[in-house]
Design an enzyme around this catalytic site. Structure first.
Site, PDB file in Angstrom:
ATOM      1  N   SER A  83       0.794  -1.000   0.168  1.00 35.56           N
ATOM      2  CA  SER A  83       0.202   0.060   0.259  1.00 35.56           C
ATOM      3  C   SER A  83       0.875   1.199   0.139  1.00 35.56           C
ATOM      4  O   SER A  83       1.183   2.041   1.018  1.00 35.56           O
ATOM      5  CB  SER A  83      -0.864  -0.061   1.190  1.00 35.56           C
ATOM      6  OG  SER A  83      -1.726   1.200   1.401  1.00 35.56           O
ATOM      7  N   GLY A  85       0.849   3.659  -2.208  1.00 33.22           N
ATOM      8  CA  GLY A  85       0.010   4.912  -2.548  1.00 33.22           C
ATOM      9  C   GLY A  85       0.906   5.856  -3.506  1.00 33.22           C
ATOM     10  O   GLY A  85       0.549   7.155  -3.610  1.00 33.22           O
ATOM     11  N   LEU A  86       1.491   5.273  -4.631  1.00 41.02           N
ATOM     12  CA  LEU A  86       2.179   5.965  -5.604  1.00 41.02           C
ATOM     13  C   LEU A  86       3.179   7.165  -5.047  1.00 41.02           C
ATOM     14  O   LEU A  86       3.164   8.393  -5.754  1.00 41.02           O
ATOM     15  CB  LEU A  86       1.234   6.750  -6.601  1.00 41.02           C
ATOM     16  CG  LEU A  86       0.574   5.861  -7.351  1.00 41.02           C
ATOM     17  CD1 LEU A  86      -0.262   6.378  -8.584  1.00 41.02           C
ATOM     18  CD2 LEU A  86       1.526   4.635  -8.288  1.00 41.02           C
ATOM     19  N   ASN A 141      -0.367   4.195 -16.171  1.00 39.43           N
ATOM     20  CA  ASN A 141      -0.817   3.500 -15.384  1.00 39.43           C
ATOM     21  C   ASN A 141      -2.390   3.993 -14.887  1.00 39.43           C
ATOM     22  O   ASN A 141      -2.581   5.115 -14.360  1.00 39.43           O
ATOM     23  CB  ASN A 141       0.040   3.669 -14.029  1.00 39.43           C
ATOM     24  CG  ASN A 141      -0.374   3.124 -12.916  1.00 39.43           C
ATOM     25  OD1 ASN A 141      -1.638   2.384 -12.773  1.00 39.43           O
ATOM     26  ND2 ASN A 141       0.584   3.030 -11.825  1.00 39.43           N
ATOM     27  N   CYS A 144      -3.614   1.593 -10.608  1.00 37.58           N
ATOM     28  CA  CYS A 144      -3.138   1.360  -9.240  1.00 37.58           C
ATOM     29  C   CYS A 144      -4.419   1.368  -8.442  1.00 37.58           C
ATOM     30  O   CYS A 144      -5.087   2.017  -8.302  1.00 37.58           O
ATOM     31  CB  CYS A 144      -2.241   2.755  -8.894  1.00 37.58           C
ATOM     32  SG  CYS A 144      -1.751   2.561  -7.163  1.00 37.58           S
ATOM     33  N   GLY A 231       2.649 -11.038  -6.325  1.00 36.50           N
ATOM     34  CA  GLY A 231       3.398 -12.382  -6.145  1.00 36.50           C
ATOM     35  C   GLY A 231       3.017 -13.682  -6.658  1.00 36.50           C
ATOM     36  O   GLY A 231       2.107 -13.435  -7.132  1.00 36.50           O
ATOM     37  N   GLY A 257       2.545 -10.512 -13.223  1.00 39.64           N
ATOM     38  CA  GLY A 257       1.863 -11.220 -12.017  1.00 39.64           C
ATOM     39  C   GLY A 257       2.405 -12.406 -11.534  1.00 39.64           C
ATOM     40  O   GLY A 257       1.892 -13.500 -12.429  1.00 39.64           O
ATOM     41  N   GLY A 258       3.122 -12.236 -10.628  1.00 33.75           N
ATOM     42  CA  GLY A 258       3.632 -13.641 -10.070  1.00 33.75           C
ATOM     43  C   GLY A 258       4.717 -14.444 -10.586  1.00 33.75           C
ATOM     44  O   GLY A 258       5.041 -15.838 -10.507  1.00 33.75           O
TER      45      GLY A 258
END
Lengths: 316, 261
Positions: A83, A85-86, A141, A144, A231, A257-258
């Site tokens: 988290s 938050g950019l 982006n 987010c 992850g 993604g993972g």
């Protein structure tokens, strides 16, 4: 590590050829990129930068952003919740302080990730960035999960994504990659809207919503409650969405993604990705990038296939 | 060596201190020469990623552990078993491999000719041990350490335990003002649990005494990239989130915005 990489890079022209890929307007020497916000110049202390096809910088916003209150991180059974938050220094500081360093230090194309809270803000940012040298492309982006009025608010509406992309592609001739959120009902519609708007590639997935609670105290592990989940646990989701989007669009996909290793990378290429990014894996294994490229290079050499030969050829 | 490096090193020696505390020693002259008091390493048991039965229960992220000792290439990490990460580390024996990223962060400023108070709580002890070795020949030092009970007590000048089993009963900061006055302290260094540090900061700020405080945070990258370990630092009207792993872990007590934690 350097010596082994040289085997692939220096002595074997075949591996070099097999690993090249195209992400929209960019010809990349390898299909491996890094997910925005998980990697910076500090990581190049750990390995040879030559294994990266391009470098994606941390998302910037027009104004500096403080970011979210701590705690911002929690590691779950299968992946990480963040988290952030950019948090970023803002566009001006990026251009005057960060970009010159990237120009100086990076040996591969730089893709700048940015986000805004209105279409006109996105456009103004892109106009400012276009005036700077050293940028090969942009990752927009719109996804987010950790900010309220930016990013994800855009990425969930196909009409807005279409309009935003259309306006942005009028401003730049460089690579324009739209980063999509998995937190939508139908990602294919959003992907198609970005393609129709003129995106030259798509990046997916941004993080899923995630939460963790201390079972004893009932207290959230993340200050803001819900964060972005990334992850190994998100890999099946990311793979499914990559496949789904690959069926819906013709423009190249930068999948993430993972992905932790070359086997993961291959799965995403089978599903339709032209390039892949390491994100959370950079925290888990500092050598994830060179190991991935070595493994992928050796696999391609042994099968005499290129990325392009395998891309999207999943057997269902 | 200005930026943190990644290394795999064999554990030379493992020292048991109590059921909960142990020390892992490694050998690396280059890393040793680069390290400074207050800095830390991100460390992990290499076996964390092996196919253990408890694989799912073992964290994959590195854990930030401060430098306990660092002399001529001999680097020590004093560790307390607190969670799954440090429990995985506790299974390591001499000969096993430790993964390291470091040295990370910005450590303590080292002065000469000062009247110094060190104040630590629990596992806040190790970075101050390394610090006092660097300070001891040029300064007057008084060290207060506190813990829950006698298992949390280590060599120092004044011991406090919450259960009163040894030393003075109470929290180590209970008579901090008196100690500062009595020893005419002009510089304080601290490390320990957040509640303790907050109290120490309030007292030193009130007395307007120079104070360097080492903070702890949950981390992912350890090298300043992910911004996951940020804490609010600066003036009340003009603060930003600074990274414990890069600008920290040591911060000037006057700048830590505890009210925003």
């Amino acid at each position: 590590m350097g010596a082994i990489l040289n085997d692939i890079w220096g002595n074997s022209i075949n591996a070099v050829k097999l690993l090249t890929t195209r992400l929209g307007k960019l010809e990349l020497s390898t299909p491996l990129l890094v997910a925005s916000g998980t990697f910076d110049l500090e990581n190049f202390e750990f390995f040879d930068p030559a294994c990266l096809g391009a470098f994606v910088s941390k998302t910037i916003t027009r104004e500096p952003k403080k970011g979210n209150p701590p705690p911002r991180l929690y590691e779950t059974e299968a992946g990480l919740i963040n988290s952030i938050g950019l948090q970023n220094p803002g566009l001006d500081k990026f251009i005057h302080e960060k970009l010159p360093v990237y120009r100086d230090k990076l040996s591969m194309p730089l893709i700048v990730s940015f986000s805004g809270s209105t279409i006109s803000e996105f456009c103004q940012m892109l106009e400012t960035l276009e005036a700077s040298a050293g940028i090969a492309g942009y990752e927009v982006n719109v996804s987010c999960p950790n900010v309220e009025n930016e990013g994800i608010a855009f990425g969930t509406d196909p009409d807005i994504v279409f309009e935003l992309t259309r306006r942005l592609q009028e401003i730049t001739d460089k690579e324009l990659c739209i980063k999509l959120s998995p937190n939508v009902t139908d990602i294919a519609t959003i992907a198609a809207a970005a393609e129709a708007g003129g995106a030259s590639s798509l990046a997916l997935i941004n993080s899923l919503w995630g939460m963790a609670i201390d079972y004893r105290t009932g207290k959230s592990k993340i200050k803001k409650g819900i964060g972005g989940y990334t992850g190994c646990g998100v890999k099946p989701v990311a793979l499914a969405l990559t496949y789904k989007v690959a069926q819906a669009v013709r423009i190249p996909i930068l999948a993430m993604g993972g992905i932790y290793n070359w086997q993961d990378a291959l799965e995403f290429i089978w599903a339709g990705a032209s390039a892949i990014s390491l994100g959370t894996a950079n925290f888990i294994n500092p050598l994830a990038a060179p190991e991935l490229i070595m493994g992928l290079g050796e696999y391609l050499l042994s099968t005499k296939k290129s990325i392009n030969d395998l891309k999207g050829k999943v057997e269902i | 060596m200005n930026s943190p490096q990644y290394r795999q090193r064999a554990i030379q020696l493992r020292e048991e201190l109590s059921d909960e505390y142990f020390i892992l020693w490694i050998w690396d002259e280059a890393l040793g020469a680069a390290g400074k008091p207050g800095q830390f390493y991100e460390i992990r048991a290499l076996s964390s990623l092996a196919n253990l039965q408890t694989f799912h229960a073992i964290p994959k992220l590195f854990k930030p552990i401060s430098i306990y000792d660092n002399q001529g290439g001999r680097i020590g990490f004093m560790i307390k078993k607190v969670g799954t990460g440090t429990n995985a580390l506790s299974r390591l024996r001499a000969g096993d491999t430790l993964e390291l990223i470091g040295p990370c962060g910005t450590g303590f400023p080292v002065f000469r000719g000062r009247r110094i108070l060190l104040i630590s709580g629990g596992i806040g002890y190790p970075p101050l041990w390394y610090l006092q070795k660097e300070l001891i020949n040029h300064n007057q030092i008084y060290w207060m350490h506190g813990g829950g009970g006698q298992a949390d007590v280590f060599p120092c000048d004044e011991i406090w335990t919450e259960d009163g089993s040894i030393g003075r009963k109470g929290r180590v900061c209970d008579n901090l003002e008196e100690t500062i006055t009595k020893h005419e302290v002009d510089t304080v260094y601290s490390c320990g649990p957040q509640g303790l540090l907050r109290t120490v900061c309030e007292i030193t700020n009130k007395l307007d005494i120079e104070h360097y405080c080492s903070l702890e945070a949950y981390m992912a990258c350890g090298i300043g990239v992910c911004h996951g370990c940020a804490v609010p630092i600066g003036h009340p009207e003009d603060w930003t989130f600074k990274r414990v792993c890069k600008e920290g872990p040591v911060f000037n007590a006057k700048e830590i915005r505890w009210e925003l934690f």
